[in-house]
Write an enzyme that holds these catalytic residues in place. Structure first.
Site, PDB file in Angstrom:
ATOM      1  N   THR A   1      13.422   5.225  10.772  1.00  0.00           N
ATOM      2  CA  THR A   1      14.531   4.161  11.203  1.00  0.00           C
ATOM      3  C   THR A   1      13.930   2.772  10.433  1.00  0.00           C
ATOM      4  OG1 THR A   1      14.759   5.152  13.131  1.00  0.00           O
ATOM      5  CG2 THR A   1      15.366   2.826  13.082  1.00  0.00           C
TER       6      THR A   1
ATOM      7  N   SER B   1       5.206  -7.011  -1.352  1.00  0.00           N
ATOM      8  CA  SER B   1       4.698  -7.056   0.056  1.00  0.00           C
ATOM      9  C   SER B   1       5.114  -8.585   0.846  1.00  0.00           C
ATOM     10  CB  SER B   1       3.205  -6.983   0.355  1.00  0.00           C
ATOM     11  OG  SER B   1       2.862  -7.114   1.680  1.00  0.00           O
ATOM     12  N   ALA B   2       5.777  -8.429   1.930  1.00  0.00           N
ATOM     13  CA  ALA B   2       6.087  -9.708   2.853  1.00  0.00           C
ATOM     14  C   ALA B   2       5.245 -10.707   3.391  1.00  0.00           C
ATOM     15  CB  ALA B   2       7.257  -9.250   3.994  1.00  0.00           C
ATOM     16  N   HIS B   3       4.068  -9.867   3.652  1.00  0.00           N
ATOM     17  CA  HIS B   3       3.007 -10.823   4.428  1.00  0.00           C
ATOM     18  C   HIS B   3       2.230 -11.780   3.373  1.00  0.00           C
ATOM     19  CE1 HIS B   3      -0.865  -8.657   3.859  1.00  0.00           C
ATOM     20  NE2 HIS B   3      -0.172  -7.542   3.617  1.00  0.00           N
TER      21      HIS B   3
ATOM     22  N   ASN C   1      -5.279  -9.723  -7.293  1.00  0.00           N
ATOM     23  CA  ASN C   1      -5.530 -10.520  -5.939  1.00  0.00           C
ATOM     24  C   ASN C   1      -6.750 -11.255  -5.640  1.00  0.00           C
ATOM     25  OD1 ASN C   1      -5.930  -7.474  -6.077  1.00  0.00           O
ATOM     26  ND2 ASN C   1      -7.097  -7.886  -4.426  1.00  0.00           N
TER      27      ASN C   1
ATOM     28  N   CYS D   1     -11.165  -6.550  -0.228  1.00  0.00           N
ATOM     29  CA  CYS D   1      -9.840  -5.386  -0.582  1.00  0.00           C
ATOM     30  C   CYS D   1     -10.598  -4.203  -1.550  1.00  0.00           C
ATOM     31  CB  CYS D   1      -8.724  -5.880  -1.082  1.00  0.00           C
ATOM     32  SG  CYS D   1      -7.524  -6.233   0.057  1.00  0.00           S
TER      33      CYS D   1
ATOM     34  N   THR E   1       0.808  -1.281   0.141  1.00  0.00           N
ATOM     35  CA  THR E   1       0.121  -0.034  -0.015  1.00  0.00           C
ATOM     36  C   THR E   1       0.864   1.183   0.018  1.00  0.00           C
ATOM     37  OG1 THR E   1      -2.019  -0.921   1.127  1.00  0.00           O
ATOM     38  CG2 THR E   1      -1.927   1.276   1.452  1.00  0.00           C
TER      39      THR E   1
ATOM     40  N   GLN F   1       1.166  -9.863  -5.397  1.00  0.00           N
ATOM     41  CA  GLN F   1       0.528 -11.482  -5.503  1.00  0.00           C
ATOM     42  C   GLN F   1       1.423 -12.335  -6.236  1.00  0.00           C
ATOM     43  OE1 GLN F   1      -1.860 -12.483  -3.507  1.00  0.00           O
ATOM     44  NE2 GLN F   1      -2.863 -10.751  -2.726  1.00  0.00           N
TER      45      GLN F   1
HETATM   46  N1  PLP Z   1      -1.492  -4.990  -3.971  1.00  0.00           N
HETATM   47  C1  PLP Z   1      -1.974  -6.240  -4.007  1.00  0.00           C
HETATM   48  C2  PLP Z   1      -2.095  -6.767  -5.432  1.00  0.00           C
HETATM   49  C3  PLP Z   1      -2.565  -6.851  -3.123  1.00  0.00           C
HETATM   50  O1  PLP Z   1      -3.036  -8.004  -3.159  1.00  0.00           O
HETATM   51  C4  PLP Z   1      -2.276  -6.123  -1.658  1.00  0.00           C
HETATM   52  C5  PLP Z   1      -2.849  -6.885  -0.431  1.00  0.00           C
HETATM   53  O2  PLP Z   1      -3.995  -6.695  -0.001  1.00  0.00           O
HETATM   54  C6  PLP Z   1      -1.560  -4.973  -1.662  1.00  0.00           C
HETATM   55  C7  PLP Z   1      -1.243  -4.266  -2.694  1.00  0.00           C
HETATM   56  C8  PLP Z   1      -1.651  -4.351  -0.256  1.00  0.00           C
HETATM   57  O3  PLP Z   1      -0.563  -4.942   0.539  1.00  0.00           O
HETATM   58  P1  PLP Z   1      -0.056  -4.414   1.842  1.00  0.00           P
HETATM   59  O4  PLP Z   1      -1.084  -5.212   2.727  1.00  0.00           O
HETATM   60  O5  PLP Z   1       1.279  -4.722   2.179  1.00  0.00           O
HETATM   61  O6  PLP Z   1      -0.386  -3.002   2.022  1.00  0.00           O
END
Ligand code: PLP
Length: 373
Positions: free
Chosen positions: A231, A193-195, A146, A319, A71, A174
């Site tokens: 930081t 994005s790591a998670h 996603n 989302c 994001t 993704q």
């Molecule tokens: N972009 C895509 C394609 C995603 O699937 C997501 C996750 O919801 C995001 C961006 C947002 O990622 P983050 O949770 O790292 O802000």
């Protein structure tokens, strides 16, 4: 975890990531910007991770910026485009809201939405026409969607942009960890994005080009070459890199077994819910994702009943912005009424064919329970 089918929303922490986080928090907790010896070791670690991230993507370490996730990265790119003074930008109609919303806010009346075909993939002829007619400074196209899992023609779009002198941004949140990252480093801007691949929440990266106006996102300290002050989250970065390495090692086997499990599920799904539809069934998709419609009653009823049986799925629009309506499905021409009927299933790296079939059986049981005839 066998009933967890919401990996596109987030993943459990990979054990290697947990270990790296703990080790880094204990051994390298000093501020990488401080000047004594121990802080120097933390700084060295940070730069080693930057080298590793660049190596994985095939770009230069100087191009890698660590930040809090996709994001933030996507907002930074759009804000950069606005600060650079570009008259117009173009983004695909199926981008994540964290691309669409800043684009609408910062380029009112100067934003070109590039349509997708009924298969959910960007219409490259439309992109070509927009590049010729409107000359956008930046084009954004995600690597994999996603909601649907549909893979976008980002390589072709990138080449078209290069030919027409536009910079190309790719949100690969993704894609990374699930598919081969080769070629992603050639995108001018790239988000991860790591998670989404087993790292912690709140950490990610942005690849930026070395040429052109330098990115100035968060202002303050000199961290990240002044591109993103604050930081550095070194334990988070260490954990992200550990998860990424683990996924690269298991990716190919996971893709094969994942695809076999999903195919078995889809065959069974067509038997137990013949009224249902798989969205983007004929398009190339992530091996872990199925977006499908279920018959009335509304998807939430299905979701809660599946949840009671130990299966975690999503309504596919978690989302998206409006109440229930999905920008992605609208862009694909899916009828508004069908949008309240979608369920998204997204598996993980160790989901088995048995897990997929158990989910199909649970769907059949919920069908009975909801008296669908
Ligand atoms: N972009 C895509 C394609 C995603 O699937 C997501 C996750 O919801 C995001 C961006 C947002 O990622 P983050 O949770 O790292 O802000």
């Amino acid at each position: 975890m066998s009933g967890y089918f919401d990996y596109n929303a987030t993943c459990p922490l990979h054990p290697a990531a947990r270990e790296a986080w703990l080790e880094t928090s204990e051994r390298f907790w000093q501020n990488p910007s401080s000047l004594y010896r121990e802080a120097g070791a933390a700084r060295q670690r940070l730069e080693d991770y930057r080298d590793e991230a660049a190596m994985r993507l095939g770009c230069e370490a100087e191009e890698m910026v660590f930040l809090s996730g996709a994001t933030e990265a996507n907002n930074a790119v759009i804000a950069h485009a606005a600060a650079a003074g570009w008259e117009r930008i173009a983004v695909s109609a199926v981008e994540h809201p964290c691309v669409l919303e800043p684009a609408e806010a910062l380029f009112p009346g100067r934003l070109q939405l590039v349509p997708v075909g009924p298969d959910g993939r960007m219409d490259l002829e439309a992109l070509k026409a927009i590049l010729q007619e409107h000359r956008p400074g930046l084009v954004a196209l995600m690597a994999a969607n996603n909601e649907t899992g549909i893979l976008q023609p980002w390589q072709e779009a990138r080449q078209l942009c290069e030919k027409h002198g536009a910079l190309f941004h790719c949100d690969a949140a993704q894609w990374i960890g699930k598919l081969n990252p080769e070629g992603l480093g050639e995108c001018d801007f790239l988000t991860g994005s790591a998670h989404k691949f087993g790292g912690p929440k709140g950490i990610g990266f942005l690849k930026v080009p070395q040429r052109g106006r330098p990115l100035r996102w968060l202002r303050g300290g000199p961290q990240e070459e002044r591109r993103r002050a604050g930081t550095e989250n070194l334990p988070g970065i260490a954990a992200m890199m550990a998860a990424w390495a683990a996924r690269e090692a298991e990716r190919e086997v996971a893709a094969q077994t994942g695809l076999a499990g999903r195919t078995a599920f889809e065959v069974k799904f067509r038997q137990v819910l013949p009224e249902g539809q798989i969205i983007g069934a004929d398009a190339p998709r992530l091996w872990n994702t199925v977006l499908m419609t279920v018959p009335a009653p509304a998807n939430l009823k299905w979701l809660t009943r599946l949840s009671a049986r130990g299966f975690a799925v999503s309504t596919g629009s978690a989302c998206s912005r409006g109440a229930g309506a999905s920008d992605v499905l609208r862009a694909m021409g899916v009828a508004e009424a069908a949008q309240g009927q979608v369920l998204r299933l997204s598996a993980g790296w160790s989901t088995t064919a048995e897990d997929w079939l158990a989910l199909a059986e649970a769907l059949a049981a919920v069908r009975e329970q909801l008296s669908v005839h």
